[in-house]
Design a protein around this motif. Structure first.
Motif, PDB file in Angstrom:
ATOM      1  N   TYR A   1       0.850  -1.171   0.000  1.00 35.64           N
ATOM      2  CA  TYR A   1       0.000   0.000   0.000  1.00 35.64           C
ATOM      3  C   TYR A   1       0.893   1.231   0.000  1.00 35.64           C
ATOM      4  N   ASP A   2       0.385   2.315  -0.507  1.00 39.91           N
ATOM      5  CA  ASP A   2       1.077   3.581  -0.314  1.00 39.91           C
ATOM      6  C   ASP A   2       0.209   4.431   0.614  1.00 39.91           C
ATOM      7  N   GLY A   3       0.775   5.442   1.197  1.00 36.49           N
ATOM      8  CA  GLY A   3       0.043   6.276   2.150  1.00 36.49           C
ATOM      9  C   GLY A   3      -1.163   6.975   1.554  1.00 36.49           C
ATOM     10  N   LYS A   4      -1.238   7.027   0.236  1.00 35.98           N
ATOM     11  CA  LYS A   4      -2.357   7.679  -0.422  1.00 35.98           C
ATOM     12  C   LYS A   4      -3.611   6.817  -0.372  1.00 35.98           C
ATOM     13  N   ARG A   5      -3.467   5.595   0.058  1.00 35.93           N
ATOM     14  CA  ARG A   5      -4.610   4.677   0.063  1.00 35.93           C
ATOM     15  C   ARG A   5      -5.141   4.426   1.470  1.00 35.93           C
ATOM     16  N   ASP A   6      -4.903   5.359   2.344  1.00 37.07           N
ATOM     17  CA  ASP A   6      -5.446   5.281   3.696  1.00 37.07           C
ATOM     18  C   ASP A   6      -6.622   6.240   3.806  1.00 37.07           C
ATOM     19  N   ILE A   7      -7.649   5.807   4.489  1.00 39.09           N
ATOM     20  CA  ILE A   7      -8.803   6.648   4.768  1.00 39.09           C
ATOM     21  C   ILE A   7      -9.001   6.609   6.278  1.00 39.09           C
ATOM     22  N   PHE A   8      -9.140   7.775   6.894  1.00 40.95           N
ATOM     23  CA  PHE A   8      -9.328   7.842   8.330  1.00 40.95           C
ATOM     24  C   PHE A   8     -10.741   8.291   8.638  1.00 40.95           C
ATOM     25  N   PHE A   9     -11.383   7.610   9.572  1.00 37.16           N
ATOM     26  CA  PHE A   9     -12.696   8.003  10.056  1.00 37.16           C
ATOM     27  C   PHE A   9     -12.570   8.193  11.564  1.00 37.16           C
ATOM     28  N   SER A  10     -13.091   9.289  12.064  1.00 32.29           N
ATOM     29  CA  SER A  10     -13.070   9.489  13.509  1.00 32.29           C
ATOM     30  C   SER A  10     -14.492   9.643  14.013  1.00 32.29           C
ATOM     31  N   HIS A  11     -14.664   9.349  15.258  1.00 40.83           N
ATOM     32  CA  HIS A  11     -15.946   9.487  15.949  1.00 40.83           C
ATOM     33  C   HIS A  11     -17.052   8.645  15.321  1.00 40.83           C
ATOM     34  N   CYS A  12     -16.705   7.457  14.848  1.00 38.89           N
ATOM     35  CA  CYS A  12     -17.712   6.524  14.329  1.00 38.89           C
ATOM     36  C   CYS A  12     -18.374   5.834  15.513  1.00 38.89           C
ATOM     37  N   SER A  13     -19.610   5.483  15.364  1.00 47.01           N
ATOM     38  CA  SER A  13     -20.243   4.672  16.396  1.00 47.01           C
ATOM     39  C   SER A  13     -19.816   3.224  16.176  1.00 47.01           C
ATOM     40  N   PRO A  14     -19.706   2.441  17.244  1.00 44.20           N
ATOM     41  CA  PRO A  14     -19.359   1.023  17.059  1.00 44.20           C
ATOM     42  C   PRO A  14     -20.314   0.316  16.104  1.00 44.20           C
TER      43      PRO A  14
ATOM     44  N   THR B  15     -21.555   1.536  13.424  1.00 43.30           N
ATOM     45  CA  THR B  15     -21.116   1.831  12.062  1.00 43.30           C
ATOM     46  C   THR B  15     -20.033   0.859  11.624  1.00 43.30           C
ATOM     47  N   LEU B  16     -19.158   0.477  12.566  1.00 40.14           N
ATOM     48  CA  LEU B  16     -18.039  -0.399  12.233  1.00 40.14           C
ATOM     49  C   LEU B  16     -18.433  -1.864  12.188  1.00 40.14           C
ATOM     50  N   GLN B  17     -19.446  -2.255  12.947  1.00 36.95           N
ATOM     51  CA  GLN B  17     -19.828  -3.668  12.998  1.00 36.95           C
ATOM     52  C   GLN B  17     -21.187  -3.872  12.360  1.00 36.95           C
ATOM     53  N   GLY B  18     -21.243  -4.865  11.517  1.00 34.50           N
ATOM     54  CA  GLY B  18     -22.526  -5.278  10.961  1.00 34.50           C
ATOM     55  C   GLY B  18     -23.170  -4.254  10.044  1.00 34.50           C
ATOM     56  N   SER B  19     -22.405  -3.342   9.514  1.00 31.02           N
ATOM     57  CA  SER B  19     -22.979  -2.344   8.629  1.00 31.02           C
ATOM     58  C   SER B  19     -22.126  -2.230   7.379  1.00 31.02           C
ATOM     59  N   ASP B  20     -22.773  -2.087   6.261  1.00 26.66           N
ATOM     60  CA  ASP B  20     -22.054  -1.911   5.002  1.00 26.66           C
ATOM     61  C   ASP B  20     -21.801  -0.442   4.697  1.00 26.66           C
ATOM     62  N   ARG B  21     -22.314   0.472   5.546  1.00 24.76           N
ATOM     63  CA  ARG B  21     -22.168   1.907   5.254  1.00 24.76           C
ATOM     64  C   ARG B  21     -20.707   2.333   5.200  1.00 24.76           C
ATOM     65  N   LEU B  22     -19.894   1.878   6.137  1.00 23.22           N
ATOM     66  CA  LEU B  22     -18.488   2.266   6.157  1.00 23.22           C
ATOM     67  C   LEU B  22     -17.766   1.708   4.934  1.00 23.22           C
ATOM     68  N   TYR B  23     -18.054   0.455   4.593  1.00 23.04           N
ATOM     69  CA  TYR B  23     -17.455  -0.158   3.407  1.00 23.04           C
ATOM     70  C   TYR B  23     -17.851   0.626   2.151  1.00 23.04           C
ATOM     71  N   GLU B  24     -19.139   0.926   2.039  1.00 18.16           N
ATOM     72  CA  GLU B  24     -19.625   1.651   0.859  1.00 18.16           C
ATOM     73  C   GLU B  24     -19.005   3.040   0.760  1.00 18.16           C
ATOM     74  N   ARG B  25     -18.881   3.718   1.893  1.00 18.17           N
ATOM     75  CA  ARG B  25     -18.277   5.062   1.886  1.00 18.17           C
ATOM     76  C   ARG B  25     -16.796   4.968   1.508  1.00 18.17           C
ATOM     77  N   ALA B  26     -16.083   3.974   2.054  1.00 18.76           N
ATOM     78  CA  ALA B  26     -14.670   3.780   1.711  1.00 18.76           C
ATOM     79  C   ALA B  26     -14.535   3.453   0.224  1.00 18.76           C
ATOM     80  N   TYR B  27     -15.430   2.632  -0.293  1.00 19.54           N
ATOM     81  CA  TYR B  27     -15.416   2.276  -1.714  1.00 19.54           C
ATOM     82  C   TYR B  27     -15.618   3.520  -2.587  1.00 19.54           C
ATOM     83  N   GLU B  28     -16.567   4.379  -2.206  1.00 25.15           N
ATOM     84  CA  GLU B  28     -16.807   5.615  -2.952  1.00 25.15           C
ATOM     85  C   GLU B  28     -15.581   6.528  -2.918  1.00 25.15           C
TER      86      GLU B  28
END
Length: 172
Positions: free
Chosen positions: A69-82, A84-97
């Protein structure tokens, strides 16, 4: 030598046993179906002339898993609810976009690889680092193993600790 990203995750620390020392590399057993070659340049953050300067035969050591990986391929999310990170496709979809936007074209979901690391948990929620990779025939995702990168990571962590405790370092 690089290996496909199916068993090991970039950023993980793994333990391996040194099973052979050669002039320019060592072979390490990580419990995979074959030993893995680690070049001399990845055995220490110090300049060494041969593997014996850093390791011994049958020694068990930690290695950092390093992705292409290069550093340009990192995405940071802060203040997510747990949630959002578990059992949800929203974070994946947003990262994909965001990844498709960074590439300038849509990435096929079959070629989109995403690894999530939790950075911290606080009152405001969870902070996460997402590393993404767009795989292709010409550029498959691979990993390698490094003691050097692990030593550098630990040195930076130690410097941060010293800074947090306001320890001043002086040279004699």
């Amino acid at each position: 030598m690089h290996f496909q990203l199916d068993r090991f995750q970039p950023g993980d620390m793994v333990t391996g046993k040194i099973i052979a020392l050669e002039d320019t590399c060592v072979f390490v057993d990580f419990g995979t179906d074959r030993s893995i070659r680690i070049p001399l340049s990845e055995l220490s953050m110090n300049e060494i002339q041969n593997p014996e300067d850093a390791l011994t035969l049958n020694e068990v050591r930690e290695f950092l898993v390093v992705g292409n990986y290069d550093g340009k391929r990192d995405i940071f999310f802060s203040h997510c609810s747990p949630k959002t990170l578990q059992g949800s496709d929203r974070l994946y979809e947003r990262a994909y976009e965001l990844a498709s936007f960074q590439c300038g074209h849509f990435i096929s979901k079959e070629n989109f690889i995403l690894h999530t690391k939790i950075i911290g948990v606080g009152a405001g929620g969870v902070s996460a680092r997402l590393q993404w990779f767009a795989s292709s025939q010409e550029h498959p995702p691979t990993i390698s193993f490094s003691i050097r990168q692990l030593e550098i990571k630990k040195a930076w962590e130690r410097l941060r600790q010293l800074q947090a405790h306001d320890v001043i370092s002086r040279s004699a």
